[in-house]
Scaffold this motif. Structure first.
Motif, short mmCIF file in Angstrom:
data_model
loop_
_atom_site.label_atom_id
_atom_site.label_comp_id
_atom_site.label_asym_id
_atom_site.label_seq_id
_atom_site.Cartn_x
_atom_site.Cartn_y
_atom_site.Cartn_z
N GLN A 1 0.86 -1.19 0.00
CA GLN A 1 0.00 0.00 0.00
C GLN A 1 0.89 1.23 0.00
O GLN A 1 1.84 1.31 0.77
N LYS A 2 0.60 2.18 -0.84
CA LYS A 2 1.34 3.43 -0.90
C LYS A 2 0.35 4.58 -0.78
O LYS A 2 -0.86 4.38 -0.82
N ARG A 3 0.87 5.80 -0.66
CA ARG A 3 -0.01 6.96 -0.52
C ARG A 3 -0.92 7.13 -1.72
O ARG A 3 -2.08 7.49 -1.59
N ASN A 4 -0.39 6.90 -2.89
CA ASN A 4 -1.17 7.11 -4.12
C ASN A 4 -1.70 5.82 -4.69
O ASN A 4 -1.68 5.61 -5.89
N GLY A 5 -2.13 4.91 -3.86
CA GLY A 5 -2.69 3.66 -4.36
C GLY A 5 -1.93 2.45 -3.85
O GLY A 5 -1.51 2.41 -2.70
N LYS A 6 -1.73 1.50 -4.74
CA LYS A 6 -1.15 0.23 -4.34
C LYS A 6 -0.31 -0.32 -5.48
O LYS A 6 -0.67 -0.18 -6.64
#
Length: 146
Positions: A117-122
């Motif tokens: 998981q990242k800040r701008n999606g996955k």
């Protein structure tokens, strides 16, 4: 008539109809046995062994070698890690490694890796295959370059 009697009358069992007469089966004529000519069985076509997996598919199964500290340590024990297609099976991975890298495979283990998981999606999910080679088999470092 009281209210309770009316309600009981609605839910009381209805009078039974006359029982049906059993049906009489019609007499069946005894058939004479027929003479059946035995024909020779048609010859079965000889099954041609076709390859289990197409060569085109096998060239697309392996995406790249997976290089990490763990995979480098495993390579010393004749095990190698590869990133493979999500829909690849163990048999396909085994056949692809044997075809492309010209080595014999003893065992294949598969694992699905979830993307982070990242800040701008996955990041996308992917699949990893651990391939154990037969004793005495080895891969050169040049063969593993993507």
């Amino acid at each position: 008539m009281s209210f309770l009697k009316k309600i009981k009358g609605l839910f009381s069992p209805k009078p039974k109809a006359e029982p049906e007469k059993p049906k009489v089966a019609k007499a069946v004529k005894a058939e004479k046995p027929r003479k059946v000519e035995k024909r020779p069985a048609p010859e079965k076509p000889v099954a041609v062994a076709k390859p289990k997996h197409s060569e085109e598919r096998l060239t697309q199964v392996l995406r790249s070698p997976h290089v990490s500290e763990k995979s480098v340590q495993m390579a010393e024990r004749e095990q190698h890690a590869f990133e493979v297609r999500k829909d690849a099976t163990r048999d396909e991975v085994k056949a692809a490694v044997e075809l492309l890298l010209k080595v014999q495979v003893q065992e294949v283990r598969m694992i699905n890796v979830r993307g982070k998981q990242k800040r701008n999606g996955k990041r996308s999910d992917w699949r990893k295959a651990y391939v154990r080679l037969m004793p005495g088999q080895a891969l050169d470092g040049g063969e593993l370059s993507a």
